[in-house]
Enzyme design. Structure first.
Site, short mmCIF file in Angstrom:
data_model
loop_
_atom_site.label_atom_id
_atom_site.label_comp_id
_atom_site.label_asym_id
_atom_site.label_seq_id
_atom_site.Cartn_x
_atom_site.Cartn_y
_atom_site.Cartn_z
N ARG A 139 44.10 72.02 76.53
CA ARG A 139 44.92 72.92 77.36
C ARG A 139 44.47 72.82 78.82
O ARG A 139 45.26 72.76 79.74
CB ARG A 139 44.80 74.36 76.86
N ASP A 168 45.55 68.16 71.36
CA ASP A 168 46.43 69.24 70.91
C ASP A 168 47.81 68.94 71.47
O ASP A 168 48.05 67.85 72.01
CB ASP A 168 45.90 70.62 71.39
N HIS A 239 49.63 70.44 65.77
CA HIS A 239 48.92 70.46 67.06
C HIS A 239 48.74 69.03 67.57
O HIS A 239 47.69 68.67 68.10
CB HIS A 239 47.56 71.18 66.93
N ASP A 304 45.37 73.78 61.03
CA ASP A 304 45.91 75.14 61.13
C ASP A 304 47.35 75.10 61.64
O ASP A 304 47.80 74.08 62.18
CB ASP A 304 45.06 75.96 62.10
N GLU A 305 48.04 76.20 61.46
CA GLU A 305 49.34 76.44 62.09
C GLU A 305 50.26 75.21 62.02
O GLU A 305 50.70 74.71 63.05
CB GLU A 305 49.13 76.87 63.55
N TYR A 399 36.02 84.77 69.07
CA TYR A 399 37.06 84.16 69.90
C TYR A 399 36.80 84.52 71.36
O TYR A 399 37.28 85.51 71.88
CB TYR A 399 38.45 84.56 69.38
N GLU A 439 43.73 78.06 76.93
CA GLU A 439 45.09 78.25 77.45
C GLU A 439 45.07 78.97 78.81
O GLU A 439 45.86 78.69 79.70
CB GLU A 439 45.93 79.09 76.49
C1 ACM Z 1 43.13 78.60 65.71
O1 ACM Z 1 42.72 79.42 66.53
N1 ACM Z 1 44.42 78.38 65.56
C2 ACM Z 1 42.21 77.83 64.89
#
Ligand code: ACM
Ligand code: ZN
Length: 536
Positions: A139, A168, A239, A304-305, A399, A439
Site C-alpha cells: 500500500r 497486494d 490480494h 484471506d478475503e 493491529y 493503507e
Molecule cells: C487481514 O488483515 N486481512 C489479514
C-alpha cells in the site's frame, strides 16, 4: 525495578556497579564472536565509546559459549569487576549484549566517557519462538533505510521475525527476473487513496517503488545478523491485483486491468484462476525465485478475503470442482492451498495463511494459521487440537494500523491466548505478531506513531513469562525509556494517547473507518509541535 524492555524471565539485583570505558576489554568464545562484534559496534554507535576487542579470556566482559543455555536464552552476571555472559547461540549472546546496552542507557550517553551498569544476575529466555512484526509495503513503500531502522528496533526489543507483506492489490514490490512485468507494471499505480475506507478521495500522483533482488539479499543478511528471520508474504489467490494487472492471464476471464488504487476497487475481487495451469506455473516459479532470496523455512501466501465471484462463473474453476468432487468454491481454495503447501514442503518450507485458510476441509497438516479475524474463529482451536500450529495476531491487540482508540496499548500488553479461546499451554502456538498495514501510513513519522510504543508492549508479550508481567510496572519502565526513543528520532505516540477514554474511543472509531483515517494522528501532530517548541 530493572530498566529492560522486554522484562527478563528472572533477575536479581546485586550490590555494586560495573564501569565501562574505551579501555574495557571484551572477549568472546569463537561461536559468539559475531554477537560480541555487534555489541562493541552498537555501543560505539550509540555513545561513541568503543570497548577493546581482545583474545584473552581474562577480559572484563566475556561472552562464553555454554551449550546448556536455552535456545535464544542467556545468563548474564554483572559485578563491579566483570560482566560474564553465557549463551548457546549467536541469538542468546546478541540478546545479552542488547540487555547490557539497554541497562547502560548507552543511547543517552553520547558525551560521557564511561558507561555504568548496576550489578545484577539475569537468566533470560523467550516465552515464544515467534516474535513477529508485519510490514505492509504494498500500500505504501518505505524502502531499505526505513526497513533497516525497523529491524534495528526489533532486535533491540528481542523480536525475531519480520513478516514482509510485499505484494497486494495496490502494488507488487519485489523484483522477479522471470516475470519482469510484475515490477514494470505491478509496482506502479496512478494515484493513492488518501482519506479513509469510506471515502474515495485519491491523490493523483503516480506512485511506484520496489526492492531489487540485490537489495532484498542485503536486507535479509542484515536481519540475519540481528537474529531476525524475514518471511515474505506473496498473496494468492486473492490480494493479487497488481500481479493480475501485470499478467491478466492469471485471472479467470483474462481481462486487462490497472493496478487498483481504491482499496474497495471492484477489480480487487478479481483473483487467480484455480483451474488454469498458468496460475500454478506462475506460483511455483515465484516461490522458486523467492526461495533463493529468503532462506526462512516459512512462506506466507495470505489466503484471506478471497471473493469467490469469479470462480463461480469460471468453466475451468468449475471443472476442477467437479473433477475432485469438491463441495464448493471454499473447498476449491483448500485444493489450491494444498497444492501450494505441497510444493513449498518439497522446498523445506511450511505454508502460513491467515485463518480463513481453515475454512476448507482436508487442509495439509503442516499449514500454519495466522489468527487475525476480529470475529472468533473456532477452527483455529480445532486446527491446534489436530496437530496444526498458529501465530496469533488478535485484531484488538496487534493491529497496529488501527488507532490507539481501537487498539489501546493495554490490549497489546495484556494479550493472552485465552482471549481467543486457546489454551495458554499449547506448544503449537508459535507466537505472536503485530501488524503494520499501511493503507493510511504514508510516512516514516506516521509509521513510528502507529508502531511505538506498541512494539515495546508486543516485545514484552512475546518474550516475558505471563507471571512476570504487570501493565502498571511496564508503563513505569516505558516512561523512563521514552528519552531513548526521542534520542533515536522516533516519533512515538504520546503517553496521553496510549489508552484513550471510552468517549474518545467511540468518536475516533467511527471517524477512522468512515471519514478520516488520520483523525487520531492529527492530534499527535499538535503534541509534537508543542513538544518541539518547549524543547527550544
Ligand atoms: C487481514 O488483515 N486481512 C489479514
Ligand atoms: Zn477460474
Amino acid at each position: 525495578m530493572i530498566h529492560l524492555i522486554p522484562r527478563p524471565a528472572f533477575y536479581e539485583e546485586k550490590y555494586g556497579e560495573f564501569v565501562l570505558n574505551s579501555t574495557t576489554a571484551v572477549y568472546a568464545d569463537p561461536p559468539l564472536e559475531a554477537a560480541r562484534d555487534y555489541f562493541v559496534q552498537s555501543i560505539e554507535k550509540a555513545c561513541g565509546i568503543r570497548p577493546a576487542v581482545v583474545v584473552s579470556d581474562k577480559a572484563a566482559i566475556r561472552f562464553l559459549y555454554d551449550v546448556r543455555l536455552p535456545k535464544e536464552g542467556y545468563r548474564l552476571e554483572c559485578t563491579s569487576e566483570r560482566i560474564i555472559v553465557q549463551a548457546s547461540s549467536h541469538a542468546g549472546a546478541l540478546y545479552a549484549g542488547i540487555s547490557i546496552r539497554q541497562l547502560m542507557l548507552a543511547e543517552l550517553m553520547d558525551h560521557a566517557r564511561v558507561l555504568t551498569m548496576h550489578a545484577v544476575v539475569i537468566e533470560d529466555k523467550p516465552r515464544y519462538e515467534w516474535r513477529g512484526l508485519l510490514l505492509d509495503e504494498s500500500r505504501n513503500f518505505f524502502g531499505p533505510v526505513t526497513v533497516k531502522r525497523l529491524l534495528d528496533m526489533m532486535a533491540y526489543h528481542k523480536l525475531n521475525v519480520l513478516h514482509w507483506h510485499l505484494t497486494d492489490n495496490e502494488g507488487w514490490r519485489i523484483e522477479s527476473k522471470k516475470y519482469p512485468e510484475l515490477t514494470e507494471v505491478g509496482s506502479k499505480r496512478k494515484g493513492t487513496q488518501t482519506k479513509a475506507w469510506g471515502k474515495k478521495d485519491v491523490e493523483w500522483i503516480p506512485y511506484d517503488g520496489y526492492y531489487t533482488q540485490a537489495e532484498i539479499k542485503e536486507i535479509v543478511a542484515y536481519a540475519e545478523r540481528l537474529n531476525i528471520m524475514i518471511v515474505p508474504e506473496i498473496d494468492m489467490p486473492a490480494h493479487l491485483g497488481a500481479a493480475i494487472a501485470s499478467y491478466p492471464e492469471l485471472s479467470c476471464r483474462k481481462l486487462p486491468m490497472e493496478v487498483p488504487i481504491l482499496h474497495s476497487d471492484p477489480n480487487c475481487s478479481i483473483i487467480a484462476c484455480a483451474g488454469d495451469d498458468f496460475t500454478f506455473k506462475f506460483a511455483y516459479d515465484i516461490i522458486d525465485e523467492m526461495a533463493s532470496l529468503f532462506p526462512a523455512p516459512y512462506f506466507h501466501i495470505g489466503g484471506d478475503e478471497a471473493p469467490k465471484k469469479e470462480w463461480k462463473k469460471c468453466p475451468k474453476c468449475q471443472a476442477v470442482i467437479r473433477k475432485y468432487n469438491l463441495k464448493n468454491e471454499e473447498e476449491l481454495q483448500g485444493y489450491f492451498n494444498n497444492k501450494i503447501a505441497l510444493y513449498l514442503k518439497r522446498k523445506g518450507k511450511r505454508l502460513i495463511g491467515w485463518n480463513e485458510v481453515l475454512k476448507a476441509e482436508g487442509l495439509e497438516h503442516s499449514v500454519i494459521a495466522q489468527y487475525w479475524t476480529p470475529l472468533k474463529d473456532p477452527r483455529v482451536a480445532d486446527h491446534l487440537r489436530n496437530g496444526g500450529s498458529a501465530i496469533l495476531s488478535k485484531h484488538e491487540a496487534f493491529y497496529f494500523d488501527m488507532p490507539y482508540a481501537m487498539v489501546p496499548l493495554r490490549n497489546t500488553y495484556r494479550f493472552e491466548p485465552e482471549q481467543l479461546g486457546l489454551s495458554n499451554r499449547n506448544d503449537d502456538i508459535l507466537g505472536v505478531e503485530g501488524t503494520l498495514w499501511t493503507e493510511w501510513i504514508m510516512t516514516q513519522e506516521r509509521l513510528d506513531f502507529q508502531t511505538y510504543p506498541r512494539l515495546e508492549a508486543l516485545a514484552e508479550t512475546a518474550w516475558t513469562p505471563a507471571s512476570q508481567k504487570n501493565y502498571a510496572e511496564f508503563k513505569e519502565r516505558l516512561v523512563k525509556f521514552l528519552p531513548v526513543l526521542d534520542k533515536l528520532g522516533i516519533t512515538y505516540c504520546p503517553s496521553h494517547m496510549w489508552d484513550p477514554s471510552l468517549w474518545r474511543r467511540l468518536r475516533v472509531t467511527t471517524k477512522f473507518h468512515v471519514s478520516d483515517a488520520h483523525c487520531e494522528y492529527r492530534r499527535a501532530l499538535t503534541h509534537y509541535k508543542w513538544k518541539k517548541k518547549k524543547s527550544k
